[in-house]
Design a protein around this motif. Structure first.
Motif, mmCIF file in Angstrom:
data_model
loop_
_atom_site.group_PDB
_atom_site.id
_atom_site.type_symbol
_atom_site.label_atom_id
_atom_site.label_comp_id
_atom_site.label_asym_id
_atom_site.label_seq_id
_atom_site.Cartn_x
_atom_site.Cartn_y
_atom_site.Cartn_z
ATOM 1 N N LEU A 303 34.919 29.685 35.068
ATOM 2 C CA LEU A 303 34.418 29.583 36.562
ATOM 3 C C LEU A 303 33.794 28.904 37.522
ATOM 4 O O LEU A 303 33.646 28.575 38.620
ATOM 5 C CB LEU A 303 34.542 31.331 36.711
ATOM 6 N N ARG A 304 33.015 28.663 36.844
ATOM 7 C CA ARG A 304 32.239 27.712 37.419
ATOM 8 C C ARG A 304 32.307 26.444 37.569
ATOM 9 O O ARG A 304 32.349 25.464 38.468
ATOM 10 C CB ARG A 304 30.347 27.636 36.427
ATOM 11 N N ARG A 305 33.781 26.101 37.039
ATOM 12 C CA ARG A 305 34.216 24.982 36.997
ATOM 13 C C ARG A 305 35.580 25.172 37.884
ATOM 14 O O ARG A 305 36.181 24.349 37.904
ATOM 15 C CB ARG A 305 34.985 23.877 35.818
ATOM 16 N N ASN A 306 35.805 26.001 37.556
ATOM 17 C CA ASN A 306 37.752 26.897 37.941
ATOM 18 C C ASN A 306 37.180 27.574 39.047
ATOM 19 O O ASN A 306 37.870 28.297 38.668
ATOM 20 C CB ASN A 306 38.311 26.443 37.607
ATOM 21 N N PRO A 307 36.298 27.760 39.702
ATOM 22 C CA PRO A 307 36.774 28.949 41.031
ATOM 23 C C PRO A 307 37.569 29.071 41.559
ATOM 24 O O PRO A 307 38.826 28.259 42.016
ATOM 25 C CB PRO A 307 34.895 28.609 41.871
ATOM 26 N N PRO A 308 38.156 29.914 42.058
ATOM 27 C CA PRO A 308 39.581 30.791 42.796
ATOM 28 C C PRO A 308 38.778 30.196 44.652
ATOM 29 O O PRO A 308 38.156 29.786 44.384
ATOM 30 C CB PRO A 308 39.335 32.274 42.445
ATOM 31 N N ALA A 309 39.950 29.970 45.214
ATOM 32 C CA ALA A 309 39.869 30.114 46.576
ATOM 33 C C ALA A 309 38.643 30.759 46.873
ATOM 34 O O ALA A 309 39.043 32.456 46.678
ATOM 35 C CB ALA A 309 41.113 29.368 47.704
ATOM 36 N N CYS A 310 37.928 30.383 48.041
ATOM 37 C CA CYS A 310 37.932 31.541 48.894
ATOM 38 C C CYS A 310 38.464 32.747 49.128
ATOM 39 O O CYS A 310 39.810 32.634 49.576
ATOM 40 C CB CYS A 310 37.763 31.513 50.734
ATOM 41 N N GLY A 311 37.872 34.201 48.614
ATOM 42 C CA GLY A 311 39.052 35.214 49.357
ATOM 43 C C GLY A 311 39.884 35.741 47.780
ATOM 44 O O GLY A 311 40.633 36.635 47.995
ATOM 45 N N GLN A 312 39.994 35.013 46.738
ATOM 46 C CA GLN A 312 40.832 35.463 45.948
ATOM 47 C C GLN A 312 40.392 35.235 44.678
ATOM 48 O O GLN A 312 38.829 34.856 44.819
ATOM 49 C CB GLN A 312 42.044 34.037 45.969
ATOM 50 N N TRP A 313 40.585 35.291 43.662
ATOM 51 C CA TRP A 313 40.003 36.182 42.325
ATOM 52 C C TRP A 313 40.546 35.377 41.406
ATOM 53 O O TRP A 313 40.124 35.320 40.310
ATOM 54 C CB TRP A 313 40.420 37.454 42.442
ATOM 55 N N LEU A 314 42.220 34.614 41.652
ATOM 56 C CA LEU A 314 42.861 34.519 40.254
ATOM 57 C C LEU A 314 42.144 32.315 39.766
ATOM 58 O O LEU A 314 42.894 31.948 41.649
ATOM 59 C CB LEU A 314 44.083 34.202 40.534
ATOM 60 N N ALA A 315 41.948 32.069 39.836
ATOM 61 C CA ALA A 315 42.330 31.056 39.498
ATOM 62 C C ALA A 315 43.145 29.949 38.875
ATOM 63 O O ALA A 315 44.181 30.801 38.587
ATOM 64 C CB ALA A 315 40.689 30.658 38.066
ATOM 65 N N ALA A 316 42.892 28.372 39.145
ATOM 66 C CA ALA A 316 43.981 27.710 39.069
ATOM 67 C C ALA A 316 44.853 27.748 37.556
ATOM 68 O O ALA A 316 45.910 27.823 37.844
ATOM 69 C CB ALA A 316 43.621 26.499 39.849
ATOM 70 N N PRO A 317 44.428 27.205 36.655
ATOM 71 C CA PRO A 317 44.192 27.646 35.282
ATOM 72 C C PRO A 317 45.655 29.250 34.726
ATOM 73 O O PRO A 317 45.940 28.899 34.552
ATOM 74 C CB PRO A 317 43.569 27.451 34.427
ATOM 75 N N ALA A 410 49.117 38.688 43.547
ATOM 76 C CA ALA A 410 49.615 38.408 42.980
ATOM 77 C C ALA A 410 51.167 38.242 43.697
ATOM 78 O O ALA A 410 51.839 37.947 43.425
ATOM 79 C CB ALA A 410 49.719 38.913 41.633
ATOM 80 N N SER A 411 51.233 39.307 44.596
ATOM 81 C CA SER A 411 52.215 39.459 45.130
ATOM 82 C C SER A 411 52.535 38.753 45.737
ATOM 83 O O SER A 411 54.182 38.061 45.712
ATOM 84 C CB SER A 411 52.478 40.498 45.916
ATOM 85 N N ALA A 412 51.566 37.852 46.941
ATOM 86 C CA ALA A 412 51.181 36.489 47.646
ATOM 87 C C ALA A 412 52.153 35.223 46.947
ATOM 88 O O ALA A 412 52.383 34.412 46.879
ATOM 89 C CB ALA A 412 50.014 36.990 48.415
ATOM 90 N N LEU A 413 51.458 34.857 45.367
ATOM 91 C CA LEU A 413 51.230 33.446 44.411
ATOM 92 C C LEU A 413 52.543 33.783 43.631
ATOM 93 O O LEU A 413 53.504 32.960 43.616
ATOM 94 C CB LEU A 413 50.460 34.046 43.761
ATOM 95 N N PHE A 414 53.059 35.247 43.696
ATOM 96 C CA PHE A 414 54.261 35.419 43.075
ATOM 97 C C PHE A 414 55.801 36.141 43.292
ATOM 98 O O PHE A 414 55.480 37.557 43.125
ATOM 99 C CB PHE A 414 53.956 35.425 41.503
#
Length: 636
Positions: A303-317, A410-414
């Protein structure tokens, strides 16, 4: 019972109360009978609408209880009595409610590895086998053979499971294998079922019992084998009342019954692992998944290299891996072992944190239910519209995620995915229905706590994302790393259990942590070796012995004074170390102030005589309670 009381230093009456948990079962049961049509129906009988409904129900020759007839027809006891007086219906004794399982029923075809393990489980006589197998290796089918062996000898069998939510799939597998269901035993059973079940065990009518830790104290007249499934689980430790570990008491009961005991786990506790390493237990390994299904690939998301977007908890990978699985028509799991929406509610204006009035703990927001809740004492209350400290309106903000918050993201992403939350709050007695929906592919994306991590077999589940892999690593628990490794290994084991390969992504801020490295490499032995070395150096279990003493009172001054008095009488024996007194980390619990001691001795030094001598010389005030926990698992 005496051995349990002596080991735990509990009053014998408290232990006896656990064994006689259903006093009503000591009374002779009422005769169980049903009603059926008698021969020679009189054509002159006056038939009322309710009588006609009863006759139609019984027309096919079946027998029904009065309660069943009442539910189906609305007919009361008077209708049955009238028909019986006319000789139209007659009572019949009901068959046993616990048909015996067939030990030679629908046996699974065991692999060579499974068959070798089953053969090594031991026959009559006391022995302890540690059945260690990777997730999906078929440990259940192997220990079913130990159950079958006990049944062939005409004896009873007991299987302990850590979570009631695990029993639905397990029960189905048992019924397929043995042709009948075992007796289920746990605290959620209605009183009538507990009464009937307790007596059925005592009379030998119920020959197989599956249950929670309290099933250990059922009155088996001829117990032939004991199985502790997921033996590493903390849920087997009881901390209220008589403090005991069901795994250890299962070994004790098996020894007293001269019966074999099987401890099964994909990630055995260090205590059991050490007993197997020194030869006290027999170790049986299952290194491959059933039908050679591949173990999932485990990747760390830094998470130091792939931090989630502000206010979110799921990183891009992680988001990408879940999307790939869903687009392939497969299922995915997002795991976070934290109930509710957010663990902390904070005022942005003054920094005030909403705390439980009865405990030194934060209130957890449960947004779906519209309430705040303490997970220690059960206190609930509405979410205030203004800060109770400074009065600022609309200043309260949720800090950190729980499963409800992850489900929201997750509901918003999927948005096309059929999502289900699997936690004790969301299923509440309906875990079997939730599992059935996942099995029936009515749910695509699971967002779950530890309930989702244990024992379930979902063939279409291929992607698992651990939202916060570091969650269990903090704090002063000596088993923190071990527990985290066990839990995350269990979670990872849900992925790719059939033909489709699995992928597990663990989000972490500490990828260099030994737990994370062990998960990524799959080298559990190296992790255990390092854990073993650290415990040995510190003299901690299983290389030393611990006992916790917890003093509690509603009077803060009284409990502190009692702790100081007890400290002045502390033992000075060679090799005995007393840590404390100190306020407990959870210093206020259910409105009671708490102080703790920790007694530490070498492994070969018995704790109980030291504690008896120490506590026997101190008289505590009536307003102060003392809880003794031999081999503690909680340090709060």
């Amino acid at each position: 019972m005496a051995q349990v009381a002596n080991y735990t230093l509990s009053p014998p009456g408290s232990v006896l109360r656990m064994a006689l948990s259903v006093p009503a079962a000591l009374e002779p049961p009422k005769p169980r009978r049903a009603w059926r049509l008698a021969e020679g129906l009189s054509p002159a009988m006056r038939t009322t609408p309710q009588r006609q409904l009863v006759l139609e129900l019984l027309a096919d020759g079946g027998a029904f209880t009065a309660a069943e007839i009442g539910r189906e027809t609305g007919a009361g006891p008077g209708v049955l009595k009238g028909l019986a007086a006319l000789g139209v219906v007659e009572p019949v004794a009901l068959a046993s409610a616990f048909p015996p399982p067939d030990p030679d029923g629908e046996r699974a075809r065991l692999t060579g590895e499974q068959a070798a393990a089953a053969a090594g489980l031991g026959g009559p006589g006391f022995s302890v086998s540690l059945l260690e197998g990777v997730a999906g290796s078929g440990k259940t089918e192997v220990y079913f053979e130990a159950v079958a062996a006990a049944l062939r000898r005409g004896q009873q069998a007991l299987i302990l499971l850590p979570e009631i939510a695990l029993t639905a799939q397990w029960m189905q597998r048992f019924e397929v294998r043995f042709g009948a269901r075992p007796l289920a035993w746990h605290s959620d059973l209605p009183a009538s079922e507990r009464r009937a079940g307790w007596r059925a065990v005592a009379e030998g009518e119920a020959v197989v019992v599956v249950g929670a830790r309290s099933a250990l104290f059922l009155p088996f007249p001829d117990l032939g084998t004991v199985v502790v499934d997921e033996e590493h689980e903390p849920a087997f430790k009881q901390e209220d009342g008589v403090a005991y570990h069901a795994r250890d008491m299962a070994v004790l009961r098996a020894r007293l019954e001269d019966a074999p005991v099987v401890l099964a786990s994909a990630t055995p506790s260090l205590e059991s692992d050490e007993n197997a390493r020194i030869g006290r237990y027999r170790r049986l390994r299952l290194a491959e998944r059933y039908r050679r299904a591949a173990l999932p690939k485990v990747s760390l998301v830094d998470l130091r290299r792939n931090p989630p977007a502000c206010g979110q908890w799921l990183a891009a990978p992680l988001e990408a891996a879940i999307r790939t699985a869903l687009e392939a028509g497969e299922q995915a799991l997002l795991f976070l072992n934290r109930r509710g929406y957010a663990p902390l509610t904070l005022c942005r204006a003054c920094g005030h944190r909403l705390e439980c009035p009865n405990c030194s703990a934060w209130l957890v927001e449960h947004r779906r239910a519209g309430r705040l809740q303490c997970h220690h004492c059960g206190f609930t209350g509405p979410l205030p519209t203004a800060c109770p400290a400074c009065g600022a309106a609309e200043s309260l903000t949720a800090c950190g995620p729980g499963v409800e918050r992850i489900a929201e993201e997750a509901s918003a992403l999927f948005p096309e995915a059929r999502l289900g939350v699997f936690s004790s709050d969301s299923v509440r007695g309906a875990a079997a229905e939730f599992v059935a929906k996942v099995e029936g592919r009515e749910i695509d994306l699971i967002v779950g706590t530890q309930l989702a991590a244990k024992g379930h077999h979902f063939p279409w589940l291929t992607a698992v994302g651990v939202v916060d892999g570091d969650l269990g690593l903090a704090g002063g628990d000596l088993r923190a790393c071990e527990r985290t490794h066990q839990l995350l290994t269990q979670v990872a084991g849900r992925a790719g259990r059939a033909e489709r390969p699995g992928h597990v992504l663990v989000q972490t801020w500490q990828p260099e942590n030994p737990v994370m490295q062990a998960l990524a490499s799959g080298d559990r032995d190296a992790f255990l070796a390092a854990e073993r070395e650290g415990r040995q150096a510190a003299g901690m279990p299983p290389y030393g012995r611990l006992a916790a003493l917890v003093l509690a009172s509603r009077d803060a001054a009284a409990v502190e004074a009692a702790a100081r008095t007890l400290a002045r009488a502390a033992p000075q024996d060679r090799g005995v170390e007393v840590l404390g007194p100190a306020p407990a980390p959870l210093a206020l619990l259910r409105s009671r102030h708490r102080w703790r001691f920790l007694l530490k001795t070498p492994r070969e030094h018995p704790l109980q005589p030291v504690l008896r001598t120490w506590l026997g010389g101190v008289r505590l005030p009536a307003t102060v309670s003392l809880q003794i926990d031999i081999d503690p698992y909680s340090f709060v």
